[in-house]
Enzyme design. Structure first.
Site, PDB file in Angstrom:
ATOM      1  N   LYS A  26      46.418  37.310  32.896  1.00  0.00           N
ATOM      2  CA  LYS A  26      45.346  36.414  32.464  1.00  0.00           C
ATOM      3  C   LYS A  26      44.880  36.825  31.082  1.00  0.00           C
ATOM      4  CE  LYS A  26      41.038  34.372  34.149  1.00  0.00           C
ATOM      5  NZ  LYS A  26      40.176  34.215  35.342  1.00  0.00           N
TER       6      LYS A  26
ATOM      7  N   CYS B 151      38.276  40.873  31.404  1.00  0.00           N
ATOM      8  CA  CYS B 151      36.908  40.562  31.776  1.00  0.00           C
ATOM      9  C   CYS B 151      35.937  41.196  30.805  1.00  0.00           C
ATOM     10  CB  CYS B 151      36.588  41.039  33.173  1.00  0.00           C
ATOM     11  SG  CYS B 151      34.864  40.692  33.563  1.00  0.00           S
TER      12      CYS B 151
HETATM   13  C1  LIG Z   1      30.633  33.613  37.929  1.00  0.00           C
HETATM   14  C2  LIG Z   1      32.012  33.862  37.420  1.00  0.00           C
HETATM   15  C3  LIG Z   1      32.746  34.956  37.899  1.00  0.00           C
HETATM   16  C4  LIG Z   1      34.026  35.202  37.431  1.00  0.00           C
HETATM   17  N1  LIG Z   1      34.736  36.268  37.921  1.00  0.00           N
HETATM   18  C5  LIG Z   1      36.015  36.483  37.496  1.00  0.00           C
HETATM   19  C6  LIG Z   1      36.804  37.532  38.030  1.00  0.00           C
HETATM   20  O1  LIG Z   1      36.380  38.253  38.936  1.00  0.00           O
HETATM   21  N2  LIG Z   1      38.065  37.733  37.549  1.00  0.00           N
HETATM   22  C7  LIG Z   1      38.571  36.935  36.554  1.00  0.00           C
HETATM   23  O2  LIG Z   1      39.698  37.134  36.123  1.00  0.00           O
HETATM   24  N3  LIG Z   1      37.856  35.909  36.045  1.00  0.00           N
HETATM   25  C8  LIG Z   1      36.586  35.673  36.481  1.00  0.00           C
HETATM   26  N4  LIG Z   1      35.870  34.623  35.960  1.00  0.00           N
HETATM   27  C9  LIG Z   1      36.482  33.764  34.939  1.00  0.00           C
HETATM   28  C10 LIG Z   1      37.059  32.485  35.549  1.00  0.00           C
HETATM   29  O3  LIG Z   1      38.087  32.786  36.450  1.00  0.00           O
HETATM   30  C11 LIG Z   1      37.591  31.553  34.456  1.00  0.00           C
HETATM   31  O4  LIG Z   1      38.612  32.206  33.737  1.00  0.00           O
HETATM   32  C12 LIG Z   1      36.509  31.119  33.479  1.00  0.00           C
HETATM   33  O5  LIG Z   1      35.275  30.947  34.141  1.00  0.00           O
HETATM   34  C13 LIG Z   1      36.847  29.824  32.731  1.00  0.00           C
HETATM   35  O6  LIG Z   1      37.025  28.751  33.615  1.00  0.00           O
HETATM   36  P1  LIG Z   1      35.852  27.674  33.954  1.00  0.00           P
HETATM   37  O7  LIG Z   1      35.310  27.210  32.641  1.00  0.00           O
HETATM   38  O8  LIG Z   1      36.523  26.603  34.746  1.00  0.00           O
HETATM   39  O9  LIG Z   1      34.820  28.417  34.752  1.00  0.00           O
HETATM   40  C14 LIG Z   1      34.586  34.355  36.448  1.00  0.00           C
HETATM   41  C15 LIG Z   1      33.848  33.270  35.976  1.00  0.00           C
HETATM   42  C16 LIG Z   1      32.589  33.012  36.446  1.00  0.00           C
HETATM   43  C17 LIG Z   1      31.837  31.839  35.907  1.00  0.00           C
END
Ligand SMILES: Cc1cc2nc3c(=O)[nH]c(=O)nc-3n(C[C@H](O)[C@H](O)[C@H](O)COP(=O)(O)O)c2cc1C
Ligand SMILES: Cc1cc2nc3c(=O)[nH]c(=O)nc-3n(C[C@H](O)[C@H](O)[C@H](O)COP(=O)(O)OP(=O)(O)OC[C@H]3O[C@@H](n4cnc5c(N)ncnc54)[C@H](O)[C@@H]3O)c2cc1C
Ligand SMILES: Cc1cc2nc3c(=O)[nH]c(=O)nc-3n(C[C@H](O)[C@H](O)[C@H](O)COP(=O)(O)OP(=O)(O)OC[C@H]3O[C@@H](n4cnc5c(N)ncnc54)[C@H](O)[C@@H]3O)c2cc1C
Ligand SMILES: Cc1cc2nc3c(=O)[nH]c(=O)nc-3n(C[C@H](O)[C@H](O)[C@H](O)COP(=O)(O)O)c2cc1C
Ligand code: FES
Ligand code: FES
Lengths: 308, 263, 308, 263
Positions: free
Chosen positions: C168, C133
């Site tokens: 991840k 993260c």
């Molecule tokens: C608002 C938000 C909060 C997120 N919180 C986490 C988290 O707590 N842990 C994590 O591993 N990834 C977190 N992510 C990442 C997502 O799980 C994902 O890997 C990333 O957004 C890419 O996918 P997407 O384009 O479909 O959103 C977060 C993403 C967003 C947008």
């Protein structure tokens, strides 16, 4: 086209009338896509990546559109340094274009030979080392990933040419800050960032990659937040100028990069939809500075971080 | 090299006159440009896609250029879907004309046009500007020959469908072969799917008849800046559809890799 | 909601009814945003990143929109492991939700304690280690950048919990392939990729960063080509399953990731605009497979590269 | 925790009835939802932005909910520009209602509403559903009080402008201070720019009058999934505007960091 003192900026020894350049590979050689007289109104033109010998490039399909961006795997097709020196440079010189020649090679030796050859010509403002093109195996991306190799290459090219050298950073460097610092110490007059980021797209109907080369470089507004972050990081880590590149298409985008710390910007993909984009940005920037009684110099690095 | 390929790359504002729907999945877009446009058959325009959030513009052959500009558009994705849904009064910007068109027929030169799908568009433009040629118009079924009415007004039409639902059954190369065998043809102009153009080019080569192909390629810019629109050249290296073409001497194009990529 | 055998897929020891999960941080804890009964129709739910202690998260503004994407700097706000175990898990268990618990910590020891605590609970399908993260200094991004650290962490967590472990990956790893291989060797049952990419946006009117934390993670369709390329690279480098993440919002996107080599996908940002997205994708995927008489298993890795 | 905050997060199809323009830069969007919407004043909707290529939906307070839903929209960017250009018959999808609204006034409770800019919208909705309250409506100039006509139909209106071009000269807190000094006010409801709401909250605290603030925050989802919409809580940690609010007890909000961020 406006070009007041308000827009003046410096990229190492180069004094530019305005901070708006065209990005390598998106504006031909500066005289073939748009007339050289128009290119002369730009801060500078970065010409299409040049190699010692002409190159035909990759098989098609070479481009495809993605959300707010595009992938390309052109393969650094170019006319080679001789044709550039003999046919292109005289035209650019004549028109008074500020020229930054983007070069690449597969070895330090070839980089040196290329720089040497170009140093024999008049009318070149700087060299931009493409150590970061993701689309060809010999494109030199390894130089851009490693601080030591990048520094050694920079030193060699400076030694071979005496021309000012801008190193174009790849966002895929494991540690871009170290590469940036190494190039600064090696004598680069400026850094430009970023080149494209490798991506892929698949046509699910045919189950084929949309590009013949499978992977290609992602450019356009999609990468702008990444580019802006890198420019902010890099410009705080070095004291030489940084040229911001990545998804820029408007005066707001340009201002964001200047505020983040860029001394100038390059416009690439945006010119494919509207080839007058760089000129529109210059005009809008002049108006913006005029109405706020400010200058590009004052804007550079003026983002207000750490105030909350 | 020393000269830019284009005098003027400004986006031209046009207002939509109408967009009729000749058949499901097709639109004929007619626009009124701010100023006159001097276009040759075979040339194309890069059309901005309004309101779709797309980044790049879309290349479209010009089907007619007089007071207005006309395009025949087949819906294949987001951009074309958005283009055919334009309505009278909407604004759209474009760069036109672009590329190298068909050289006009010379006095007495006998031409055969071979078109498939939306490839009919530049051929109709050419036919309208030249002595009435023969035109072979092919498609899978009769429904694909959307411009058959209009084509028959400017050319002696031979319709060909794979399922025989309209005109001759088979491929466009069937009637073309007959025509070429009969002799007296000076050149063939073709525009359509790659397999069709490749077959036409081969037939013409066999008959030692010159053949011009109006090509397509994926394009980012349309005016020589991106080098995206490469097609392999029989002489080695690549030709660029937007600036060397879209109309290319079919003999100079290496169709084999294009055919493989389309499989 | 359709769930035929055609959609069945495996992620390590987990057998999923369909390959569509929700991404961590975009679907709450699986029962609070949408009812747990709905979450039960998903392949799995990855819950919001969990730490030993509750965390309030970062100051606002925390999010902003960018071209075809968004930046977030939430700061891993979460309710902490105890509240999760006591209040959330029973509800998810009851509803039959397949749960993958996303966890993060600032030290290997804390990761181990977290894993140990969770291993005492029933109803957890797997742990997903967020070693990537970009938004908090203690978020553990260093673990994800270094193959040795990532492997050591993976081994420790497996030792502490006996739960299947998914790692991840961060796209910012200097050498993501090495990290992937190291995690595979350390015993990870699967890998998921990608987490967000650090980006920045500036409000040029106020000259302020749009996020209080200055940088945030870029997600959404903008990063999809990058994510797809990484999934393709990684799935060819390891033999454990890869879960594709990044800008997925439609059946076409899902198919592209499966074809590139993913065994399942996660949907994140797309659910913010339309929280029914994952269900629509499952239905569309069922129809797609049905009409072509194919299965998800057959689709996985079926992209036709190297045929030209 | 154990219960989802929302029964139904399906996008609801609505058709645009009209979008009038009460003043330059503002639009009143009226839509007809497919089914009935039971919304409380203070609740909001997440509106899809049609045809702008934007990714996230836009939060908008509901100004009226009966047969149709009504929104007051100020143009500040791409999304709002696109929303106010919608035309009768256009389709738009949204999730509504979302969030916690104003608790209805209790029997005999005397309320004062303090609104600024588009903050008038939820207050007008509240006033229309409750015994006619007093409403202080502030803006920079008279032109900013776009809903003054409509507000005066449902509330006893006190107009305030910074330049004195309309009503009392000064800030909304001026008249509010007088009213609170006069006593007898049970609660204050406020919606508008952060500096205004912060000042109103402070005045109310000084007068020991309860104050509800209808807050804004940048939102990605609107329904508790992203944790983007945090505002600092006086009790430590954060409140989430979309799910704890948008109507929050003003005493629970720590306005200082929000004020600093707005400078
Ligand atoms: C608002 C938000 C909060 C997120 N919180 C986490 C988290 O707590 N842990 C994590 O591993 N990834 C977190 N992510 C990442 C997502 O799980 C994902 O890997 C990333 O957004 C890419 O996918 P997407 O384009 O479909 O959103 C977060 C993403 C967003 C947008
Ligand atoms: C010089 C030239 C002239 C053209 N003239 C016409 C014309 O008169 N009428 C017409 O309907 N189309 C014409 N095309 C094709 C047209 O440009 C594409 O169909 C269009 O760009 C697709 O845009 P989209 O957003 O709808 O589809 P996308 O979503 O971009 O793509 C949908 C599908 O169409 C394919 N495709 C996209 N662009 C092209 C292309 N350039 N050539 C072939 N396939 C493509 C994609 O690979 C994809 O499978 C021409 C193309 C060129 C290069
Ligand atoms: C619960 C709630 C209710 C709202 N009700 C209304 C309403 O009734 N009428 C109305 O006109 N607006 C309302 N807003 C604000 C509205 O959502 C934003 O103005 C809109 O999202 C901006 O979208 P845009 O694409 O036009 O602007 P963008 O291009 O996204 O942004 C333009 C500028 O507006 C600012 N901005 C964006 N979103 C917000 C926001 N949520 N709050 C404050 N500033 C923002 C940005 O920081 C930027 O400076 C409300 C917001 C919330 C959270
Ligand atoms: C079609 C295309 C060709 C490019 N060719 C080169 C090149 O030859 N040398 C180089 O250094 N960068 C090349 N680039 C990268 C651009 O110069 C620029 O770094 C990148 O596209 C990001 O900017 P943009 O988003 O404004 O396009 C190319 C980019 C594109 C899209
Ligand atoms: S389309 Fe860009 S060079 Fe031909
Ligand atoms: S807006 Fe997403 S949690 Fe409030």
């Amino acid at each position: 086209m406006v070009s007041t003192d308000r827009l003046m900026t410096r990229v190492g020894p180069l004094v530019l009338a305005n901070p708006v350049m065209t990005a390598s590979g998106t504006w031909g050689y500066g005289h073939d896509v748009q007339p050289a007289a128009l290119s002369a109104k730009l801060g500078a033109v970065c010409t299409k990546g040049l190699s010692l010998e002409p190159r035909p490039g990759n098989p098609p399909p070479r481009v495809c559109e993605t959300p707010a961006g595009m992938l390309n795997a052109i393969g650094l097709a170019n006319i080679g340094v001789e044709a550039f020196a003999l046919q292109v440079l005289p035209v650019l010189r004549q028109a008074g274009v500020t020229v930054i020649v983007n070069i690449f090679a597969k070895s330090v030796g070839d980089f040196a030979r290329l720089a040497e050859r170009l140093a024999r010509e008049e009318g070149i403002g700087a060299l931009e080392l493409n150590v970061s093109c993701p689309n060809v195996h010999e494109g030199g991306i390894h130089f851009g990933r490693d601080p030591h190799m990048a520094a050694a290459l920079t030193r060699t090219v400076i030694g071979a040419s005496s021309l000012p050298v801008v190193v174009k950073l790849t966002p895929e460097a494991p540690d871009i800050i170290s590469v940036a610092r190494a190039c600064e110490q090696a004598g680069a007059c400026a850094l430009s960032a970023i080149n494209t980021i490798r991506g892929m797209a698949i046509d699910v109907g045919t189950r084929r990659p949309r590009l013949a080369m499978v992977y290609g470089g992602l450019s356009g507004p999609a990468i702008r937040p990444i580019a802006l972050r890198i420019v902010h990081e890099v410009s705080h880590a070095v004291s030489i100028p940084v040229v911001g590149i990545g998804g820029i298409g408007s005066v707001e985008d340009t201002l964001a990069f200047l505020m983040a710390g860029a001394s100038a910007v390059q416009i690439g993909t945006a010119s494919f939809a509207d080839p007058m984009t760089p000129f529109r940005v210059i005009e809008d920037l002049a108006r913006w500075c005029e109405s706020r009684e400010t200058t590009v110099k004052e804007i550079i690095g003026s983002v207000r971080t750490g105030e909350r | 090299m020393g000269e830019p390929r284009h005098e003027n790359l400004e986006l031209m504002r046009c207002s939509v006159v109408d967009c009729s729907r000749p058949a499901r999945g097709y639109g004929i877009l007619r626009v009124q440009p701010a100023g006159p446009v001097d276009a040759q058959p075979g040339q194309f325009a890069m059309l901005e896609v309004p309101r779709a959030g797309t980044l790049l513009h879309r290349p479209m052959s010009i089907m007619d250029a007089g007071d207005t500009l006309e395009f025949l558009i087949r819906e294949v994705g987001q951009g074309t879907r958005s283009l055919v849904s334009l309505q009278a009064g909407d604004e759209i910007r474009m760069i036109a004309p672009l590329g190298q068109g068909f050289a006009p027929a010379m006095q007495g030169q006998r031409e055969v046009l071979v078109g498939g799908g939306v490839g009919a568009s530049p051929l109709i433009f050419h036919a309208a500007r030249n002595p009435r040629p023969r035109m072979i118009y092919g498609g899978r079924t009769g429904a694909d020959l959307v411009m058959r009415e209009r084509a028959s007004r400017v050319a002696d039409l031979v319709e060909v469908t794979e399922d025989g639902s309209c005109g001759v059954e088979g491929m466009a190369t069937g009637p073309l072969s007959d025509v070429l065998d009969a002799g007296g043809v000076d050149r063939v102009l073709t525009c359509g799917p790659v397999p069709m153009m490749a077959a036409v080019a081969r037939l013409c080569a066999d008959h030692r008849v010159s053949c011009l192909a109006c090509m397509e390629a994926l394009m980012a810019c349309g005016f020589g800046a991106c080098l995206g629109c490469a097609v392999p050249s029989r002489q080695g290296g690549y030709l660029y559809v937007c600036s060397d073409g879209p109309v290319l001497d079919a003999m100079s194009v290496l169709f084999e890799p294009l055919l493989a990529a389309a499989r």
